[in-house]
Design a protein around this motif. Sequence first.
Motif, PDB file in Angstrom:
ATOM      1  N   LEU A  22       0.680  -1.104   0.208  1.00  0.00           N
ATOM      2  CA  LEU A  22       0.182   0.121  -0.113  1.00  0.00           C
ATOM      3  C   LEU A  22       0.733   1.229  -0.066  1.00  0.00           C
ATOM      4  CD1 LEU A  22      -2.792   1.135   0.247  1.00  0.00           C
ATOM      5  CD2 LEU A  22      -2.789   1.081   2.634  1.00  0.00           C
ATOM      6  N   ALA A  23       2.040   1.121   0.697  1.00  0.00           N
ATOM      7  CA  ALA A  23       2.839   2.282   0.674  1.00  0.00           C
ATOM      8  C   ALA A  23       3.404   2.875  -0.561  1.00  0.00           C
ATOM      9  CB  ALA A  23       3.954   2.392   1.905  1.00  0.00           C
ATOM     10  N   ALA A  24       4.094   1.496  -1.235  1.00  0.00           N
ATOM     11  CA  ALA A  24       4.612   1.693  -2.355  1.00  0.00           C
ATOM     12  C   ALA A  24       3.471   2.273  -3.587  1.00  0.00           C
ATOM     13  CB  ALA A  24       5.047   0.295  -3.124  1.00  0.00           C
ATOM     14  N   PHE A  25       2.294   1.775  -3.598  1.00  0.00           N
ATOM     15  CA  PHE A  25       1.348   2.114  -4.475  1.00  0.00           C
ATOM     16  C   PHE A  25       0.951   3.644  -4.258  1.00  0.00           C
ATOM     17  CE2 PHE A  25      -2.969   2.750  -5.673  1.00  0.00           C
ATOM     18  CZ  PHE A  25      -3.136   2.474  -6.945  1.00  0.00           C
ATOM     19  N   SER A  26       0.753   3.984  -2.784  1.00  0.00           N
ATOM     20  CA  SER A  26       0.572   5.361  -2.573  1.00  0.00           C
ATOM     21  C   SER A  26       1.702   6.389  -3.048  1.00  0.00           C
ATOM     22  CB  SER A  26       0.569   5.417  -1.105  1.00  0.00           C
ATOM     23  OG  SER A  26      -0.610   4.704  -0.504  1.00  0.00           O
ATOM     24  N   CYS A  38       8.837   0.909  -7.495  1.00  0.00           N
ATOM     25  CA  CYS A  38       7.418   0.844  -6.916  1.00  0.00           C
ATOM     26  C   CYS A  38       6.694  -0.388  -7.573  1.00  0.00           C
ATOM     27  CB  CYS A  38       6.780   2.022  -6.963  1.00  0.00           C
ATOM     28  SG  CYS A  38       7.333   3.442  -5.743  1.00  0.00           S
ATOM     29  N   GLU A  39       6.764  -0.311  -8.840  1.00  0.00           N
ATOM     30  CA  GLU A  39       5.997  -1.239  -9.747  1.00  0.00           C
ATOM     31  C   GLU A  39       6.680  -2.673  -9.601  1.00  0.00           C
ATOM     32  OE1 GLU A  39       2.824  -2.442 -12.087  1.00  0.00           O
ATOM     33  OE2 GLU A  39       3.319  -0.523 -11.135  1.00  0.00           O
ATOM     34  N   GLY A  40       8.055  -2.717  -9.473  1.00  0.00           N
ATOM     35  CA  GLY A  40       8.726  -3.913  -9.165  1.00  0.00           C
ATOM     36  C   GLY A  40       8.353  -4.595  -7.891  1.00  0.00           C
ATOM     37  N   LEU A  41       8.287  -3.584  -6.765  1.00  0.00           N
ATOM     38  CA  LEU A  41       8.330  -3.975  -5.529  1.00  0.00           C
ATOM     39  C   LEU A  41       6.627  -4.648  -5.302  1.00  0.00           C
ATOM     40  CD1 LEU A  41       9.173  -4.338  -2.651  1.00  0.00           C
ATOM     41  CD2 LEU A  41       8.282  -1.797  -2.007  1.00  0.00           C
ATOM     42  N   MET A  42       5.890  -3.845  -5.881  1.00  0.00           N
ATOM     43  CA  MET A  42       4.280  -4.286  -5.851  1.00  0.00           C
ATOM     44  C   MET A  42       4.289  -5.809  -6.523  1.00  0.00           C
ATOM     45  SD  MET A  42       2.185  -1.006  -6.312  1.00  0.00           S
ATOM     46  CE  MET A  42       2.815  -0.480  -7.795  1.00  0.00           C
ATOM     47  N   ASN A  43       4.869  -5.943  -7.642  1.00  0.00           N
ATOM     48  CA  ASN A  43       4.924  -7.239  -8.297  1.00  0.00           C
ATOM     49  C   ASN A  43       5.361  -8.406  -7.622  1.00  0.00           C
ATOM     50  OD1 ASN A  43       3.605  -6.136 -10.716  1.00  0.00           O
ATOM     51  ND2 ASN A  43       5.456  -5.673 -11.667  1.00  0.00           N
ATOM     52  N   ALA A  44       6.442  -8.204  -6.900  1.00  0.00           N
ATOM     53  CA  ALA A  44       7.217  -8.844  -6.174  1.00  0.00           C
ATOM     54  C   ALA A  44       6.237  -9.524  -4.759  1.00  0.00           C
ATOM     55  CB  ALA A  44       8.456  -8.591  -5.463  1.00  0.00           C
ATOM     56  N   ILE A  45       5.582  -8.244  -4.121  1.00  0.00           N
ATOM     57  CA  ILE A  45       4.550  -8.520  -3.306  1.00  0.00           C
ATOM     58  C   ILE A  45       3.409  -9.539  -3.824  1.00  0.00           C
ATOM     59  CG2 ILE A  45       2.939  -7.770  -1.504  1.00  0.00           C
ATOM     60  CD1 ILE A  45       5.153  -5.353  -1.040  1.00  0.00           C
ATOM     61  N   TRP A  46       2.862  -9.030  -4.924  1.00  0.00           N
ATOM     62  CA  TRP A  46       1.696  -9.573  -5.624  1.00  0.00           C
ATOM     63  C   TRP A  46       2.016 -11.206  -5.683  1.00  0.00           C
ATOM     64  CZ3 TRP A  46       1.110 -10.319 -11.423  1.00  0.00           C
ATOM     65  CH2 TRP A  46      -0.106 -10.912 -11.546  1.00  0.00           C
TER      66      TRP A  46
END
Length: 260
Positions: A22-26, A38-46
């Motif tokens: 959520l912090a990365a997306f924000s 941020c996109e790479g971090l969200m993809n890894a968490i996904w």
Amino acid sequence: MRLKQWQKCTDWPLMILAIVFLAAFSWQVLAGTYTTLCEGLMNAIWIVFIVDYVVSLWLAEDKWQWFKHNLISLLSIVLPMFRPLRLLRLVKVLHVLGRTSGMAVRGKLTVYTIGSVSMLIYVSALAVYAAERGAEGSSITDFPTALWWAFVTATTVGYGDHTPVTVYGKLVAVGLMFTGIALIGMITAMLASWIVDQVNAEAEEREEEAQSETDRLRRDIRELTDTVAALREEIRGLRSPDASSSVPKPPSTPPIPSGL
């Protein structure tokens, strides 16, 4: 390992990852910098969310029942494969945060509901702002306006001063409407339950006071009965033959001579 053990071991790590997501997306939406990171971090968490879903399904005893009860989680990890629907990953964030909160106690349920409402409004504002900013004819051009729109929509007030114009913005609005109705129903039920509990507590307090007063009266009556019984015994003792014989007789008066 069983499903409960897996969830117990992964709840807190997934919660931390959900907050990071959520912090990365924000940051990506509001700041607009380091978008690739941020996109790479969200993809890894996904991907971690996907692994958690697969393992949970594999460990479930009744896989079909678990599958039917977690369709929203499935949609939240499958549909974001299409880039325009990546915002649905935030549904998984809400699911993880809800799973780690627990709902056994009313206090936890209250915290969970308030947290869910706040998270829903914030996430919806982020989502609609990401979809609407820069769109032709859109009135949602800044994040405070998006927050206002999300709050009005979640509470089903719907002033109509700001409306989404993009397809994805309208999809976010539809999801927020349905979710807002459900959460308002939960809040209403919680308030009604709290009022009923307060009335019941007051009634129980009055009943306890009445019971205490009744017990006191019974105790006083019992003591009075014991006192009356003691007096009766004492009176009975005074009237008994032994008691009358023990009382000294008055001295007899000598007879007066007849000649006097």
